[in-house]
Write a protein that holds these residues in place. Structure first.
Motif, PDB file in Angstrom:
ATOM      1  N   LEU A  62       0.808  -1.062   0.009  1.00 33.18           N
ATOM      2  CA  LEU A  62      -0.091   0.040  -0.095  1.00 33.18           C
ATOM      3  C   LEU A  62       0.992   1.267  -0.071  1.00 33.18           C
ATOM      4  CD1 LEU A  62      -2.572   1.283  -0.081  1.00 33.18           C
ATOM      5  CD2 LEU A  62      -2.917   0.978   2.718  1.00 33.18           C
ATOM      6  N   ALA A  63       1.974   1.231   0.885  1.00 31.96           N
ATOM      7  CA  ALA A  63       2.825   2.319   0.768  1.00 31.96           C
ATOM      8  C   ALA A  63       3.421   2.666  -0.576  1.00 31.96           C
ATOM      9  CB  ALA A  63       3.938   2.209   1.805  1.00 31.96           C
ATOM     10  N   ILE A  64       3.874   1.689  -1.234  1.00 33.89           N
ATOM     11  CA  ILE A  64       4.112   1.843  -2.783  1.00 33.89           C
ATOM     12  C   ILE A  64       3.154   2.282  -3.645  1.00 33.89           C
ATOM     13  CG2 ILE A  64       4.926   0.596  -4.621  1.00 33.89           C
ATOM     14  CD1 ILE A  64       6.466  -1.364  -2.676  1.00 33.89           C
ATOM     15  N   ALA A  65       2.001   1.876  -3.254  1.00 34.26           N
ATOM     16  CA  ALA A  65       0.625   2.433  -4.278  1.00 34.26           C
ATOM     17  C   ALA A  65       0.620   3.862  -4.021  1.00 34.26           C
ATOM     18  CB  ALA A  65      -0.473   1.698  -3.830  1.00 34.26           C
ATOM     19  N   VAL A  66       0.654   4.256  -2.692  1.00 32.55           N
ATOM     20  CA  VAL A  66       0.620   5.654  -2.308  1.00 32.55           C
ATOM     21  C   VAL A  66       1.829   6.543  -2.802  1.00 32.55           C
ATOM     22  CG1 VAL A  66       0.712   7.462  -0.521  1.00 32.55           C
ATOM     23  CG2 VAL A  66      -0.687   5.417  -0.071  1.00 32.55           C
ATOM     24  N   THR A  67       2.951   6.011  -2.863  1.00 33.83           N
ATOM     25  CA  THR A  67       4.335   6.636  -3.500  1.00 33.83           C
ATOM     26  C   THR A  67       3.903   6.847  -4.870  1.00 33.83           C
ATOM     27  OG1 THR A  67       5.450   5.969  -1.550  1.00 33.83           O
ATOM     28  CG2 THR A  67       6.715   6.623  -3.603  1.00 33.83           C
ATOM     29  N   GLU A  68       3.740   5.866  -5.503  1.00 32.51           N
ATOM     30  CA  GLU A  68       3.473   5.952  -7.090  1.00 32.51           C
ATOM     31  C   GLU A  68       2.303   6.589  -7.515  1.00 32.51           C
ATOM     32  OE1 GLU A  68       5.285   1.900  -8.920  1.00 32.51           O
ATOM     33  OE2 GLU A  68       3.222   1.616  -8.379  1.00 32.51           O
ATOM     34  N   GLU A  70      -6.718  -1.545  -4.620  1.00 29.99           N
ATOM     35  CA  GLU A  70      -8.263  -1.495  -4.515  1.00 29.99           C
ATOM     36  C   GLU A  70      -8.491  -0.469  -3.260  1.00 29.99           C
ATOM     37  OE1 GLU A  70      -9.719  -5.531  -6.346  1.00 29.99           O
ATOM     38  OE2 GLU A  70      -9.224  -5.573  -4.308  1.00 29.99           O
ATOM     39  N   ILE A  71      -7.778  -0.642  -2.312  1.00 30.38           N
ATOM     40  CA  ILE A  71      -7.769  -0.068  -0.954  1.00 30.38           C
ATOM     41  C   ILE A  71      -7.364   1.683  -1.423  1.00 30.38           C
ATOM     42  CG2 ILE A  71      -7.026   0.279   1.344  1.00 30.38           C
ATOM     43  CD1 ILE A  71      -6.721  -2.620   1.475  1.00 30.38           C
ATOM     44  N   LEU A  72      -6.404   1.747  -1.980  1.00 32.54           N
ATOM     45  CA  LEU A  72      -6.198   3.054  -2.243  1.00 32.54           C
ATOM     46  C   LEU A  72      -7.025   3.620  -3.224  1.00 32.54           C
ATOM     47  CD1 LEU A  72      -4.310   5.590  -2.114  1.00 32.54           C
ATOM     48  CD2 LEU A  72      -2.762   4.678  -3.746  1.00 32.54           C
ATOM     49  N   GLY A  73      -7.504   3.143  -3.917  1.00 33.17           N
ATOM     50  CA  GLY A  73      -8.562   3.434  -4.958  1.00 33.17           C
ATOM     51  C   GLY A  73      -9.917   4.010  -4.158  1.00 33.17           C
ATOM     52  N   SER A  74     -10.223   3.129  -3.413  1.00 29.86           N
ATOM     53  CA  SER A  74     -11.366   3.320  -2.473  1.00 29.86           C
ATOM     54  C   SER A  74     -11.134   4.493  -1.711  1.00 29.86           C
ATOM     55  CB  SER A  74     -11.668   2.025  -1.664  1.00 29.86           C
ATOM     56  OG  SER A  74     -12.715   2.438  -0.522  1.00 29.86           O
TER      57      SER A  74
END
Ligand SMILES: Cc1cc2nc3c(=O)[nH]c(=O)nc-3n(C[C@H](O)[C@H](O)[C@H](O)COP(=O)(O)OP(=O)(O)OC[C@H]3O[C@@H](n4cnc5c(N)ncnc54)[C@H](O)[C@@H]3O)c2cc1C
Ligand SMILES: NC(=O)c1ccc[n+]([C@@H]2O[C@H](COP(=O)([O-])OP(=O)(O)OC[C@H]3O[C@@H](n4cnc5c(N)ncnc54)[C@H](OP(=O)(O)O)[C@@H]3O)[C@@H](O)[C@H]2O)c1
Length: 443
Positions: free
Chosen positions: A27-33, A422-426
């Motif tokens: 999730l941290a990577i998804a946020v960073t990207e 999916e969580i970040l998208g939500s």
């Protein structure tokens, strides 16, 4: 206005993550990207709180020769975004091992290698993580009857700190499970602690180990002890007839696909149970086929040589465990004859599995807004957000502990990359912003 807001003004994070294993690392990577693509105006603010002093993924079982139970393509990012620079392939490239890995012709890296990959990825998002920070409480911040933030209290060494969240993402992992009535001690270990504790035996000459269980952990521990302590007897005790292979055949493996999560989620309860029952042997109480062959080879070789020190008590149950100052006496009953065998051992290792950690133990007052099913389990939406009373304006997301709603991948790595997207998208969608770059993960 709420008293809490008056007495303390804390910066508010869009996401506060509890735990920083592979799930919240993804999730941290998804946020960073996402933030790198969107710039500071649309940035998602996040902090991840991890109680360990540095990144670590089941270090107590990081045996030199253990391999992953999942393809390297199910890394932290690839199934969400195959072009990500946080992939296992990019890691290999950075270590100058890409060609060597390809020539090795296995999709299953060593666990030590995957651990190194996870550490490499964790270091790249270090700005979002606080290590040595154990979350000890969560409290709702209420304004006019609405919970608008969740305050997270952390023990950081001698200090207590607070973080304020619009959304919590709980990824606190698994906790070891011991047979009823047993607690860990000097002579009773859970396999989770194997490598942390085995050094205690350095100046001793152990004569016997007893390993309880017939899953992957039990088989790995049995092989490890048999190799490391060549003069000790190693006794495996389990109620099956023999170690059974993990079903990793292609059709069954689809149970780990992102699509299977959606099917499981929408299926009636009876079908959910059917899926778990039919395919439990893709994951639980099963062993990698090569390791079974290895253990059988050892037993057979010892039979030929007439010196049997790897002894398997199959169709057997543990009936009593008594610790003395010098040994642990393990009583084992045969389920065939009823015969009792007493095994005096230096150490008994329980490789008896895990249960998901209970995030609600941390939620305190905030937990009362969460809706539960008739068995007391949280109701969870498709986007991993718990269903809650309308007063709770904040999101509580679960990574792990959702096998009852999202299926068998809940505690595994297979779906980590997609779930993080999916969580970040939500989180972002509920904040009102679109997220085209994450569409791959959310369709
Ligand atoms: C030995 C072993 C090998 C495995 N191998 C595989 C495999 O090959 N493939 C696979 O798919 N699955 C495997 N698994 C399953 C495993 O659950 C996942 O690999 C993975 O660990 C799940 O990641 P996670 O981040 O959800 O949980 P975890 O990795 O357990 O991480 C949870 C983190 O939360 C932290 N934490 C807990 N409570 C708090 C708190 N109160 N405050 C702050 N931090 C906290 C913990 O310290 C931990 O770092 C394996 C499991 C084990 C035990
Ligand atoms: N190399 C790797 O990647 C690796 C290494 C280790 C673990 N893992 C993963 O970690 C997860 C857990 O595996 P695991 O082997 O730790 O656990 P597991 O698959 O749940 O197996 C637990 C074993 O303990 C037995 N058991 C449970 N409670 C017991 C009790 N009270 N008394 C006696 N026996 C008991 C079970 O018996 P039954 O046989 O009767 O069910 C089973 O044999 C899996 O996903 C696995 O793939 C991966």
């Amino acid at each position: 206005m709420s008293q809490a807001l008056h007495h303390e003004e804390l910066p508010v994070c869009d996401v506060v993550g509890i735990g920083f294993g592979p799930s919240n690392l993804a999730l941290a990577i998804a946020v960073t990207e996402h933030n790198a693509r969107r710039g500071s105006a649309e940035a998602t603010t996040a902090v991840f709180l991890e109680r360990q002093p540095k990144f670590g993924w089941h270090r107590g079982m990081l045996l030199d020769d253990a391999t992953m139970q999942v393809s390297f393509l199910k890394d932290l990012v690839t199934l969400r975004d195959p072009t990500s620079e946080y992939s296992f392939l990019c890691y290999l490239q950075s270590k100058n091992r890409l060609m060597d890995f390809i020539n090795h012709k296995s999709v299953y890296p060593l666990r030590v290698e995957f651990h190194d990959y996870l550490e490499w990825a964790a270091a790249k998002v270090d700005d979002l993580v606080q290590y040595g920070h154990e979350v000890i409480a969560v409290e709702p911040v209420t304004v006019d009857g609405q919970v608008i933030f969740l305050d997270v209290t952390v023990q950081a060494g001698p200090e207590l700190k607070r973080y304020r969240a619009r959304n919590l993402v709980c990824a606190t992992g698994l906790r070891p499970s011991l047979p009823d009535g047993l607690t860990a001690s000097d002579r009773i270990w859970h396999n989770r602690d194997l490598l942390h504790r085995v050094g205690e035996l350095a100046d001793t000459l152990p004569e016997r180990f007893v390993v309880i269980g017939a899953g992957q952990s039990a088989a790995e521990v049995t092989a490890f002890l048999h190799t490391e302590f060549p003069s000790a007897e190693v006794c495996g005790v389990f109620s099956r007839y023999g170690y059974s292979p993990a079903d990793d055949s292609s059709f069954a493996n689809r149970i780990f696909d992102p699509e299977a999560v959606g099917e499981y989620f929408t299926a009636p309860q009876s079908t959910k149970q059917l899926m778990l029952d039919y395919h439990a042997n893709t994951n639980y109480s099963v062993v990698d086929g090569d390791l079974i062959a290895d253990l059988y080879g050892r037993v057979y070789q010892e039979k030929v040589l007439g010196k049997e020190r790897l002894r398997l008590f199959n169709l057997s149950r543990l009936t009593e465990v008594v610790e003395t100052p010098t040994t642990v006496r393990v009583s084992v009953r045969s389920l065939v004859t009823g015969e009792l065998t007493a095994l005096d051992a230096d150490v008994m290792i329980c490789a008896t599995g895990y249960q998901p950690a209970d995030p609600f133990a941390l939620l305190g007052d905030a937990g009362r807004y969460v809706r539960r099913d008739e068995l007391g389990r949280p109701l969870v939406e498709r986007d991993y957000r718990v269903e809650a009373d309308p007063e709770l304006q904040c999101g509580i997301y679960l990574q792990g502990g959702t096998e009852h709603t999202h299926g068998i991948t809940s505690s595994l790595l297979s779906n980590t990359a997609v779930r993080a997207g999916e969580i970040l998208g939500s989180v972002i969608a509920r904040r009102g912003a679109a997220l085209p770059a994450l569409r791959l993960a959310t369709t």
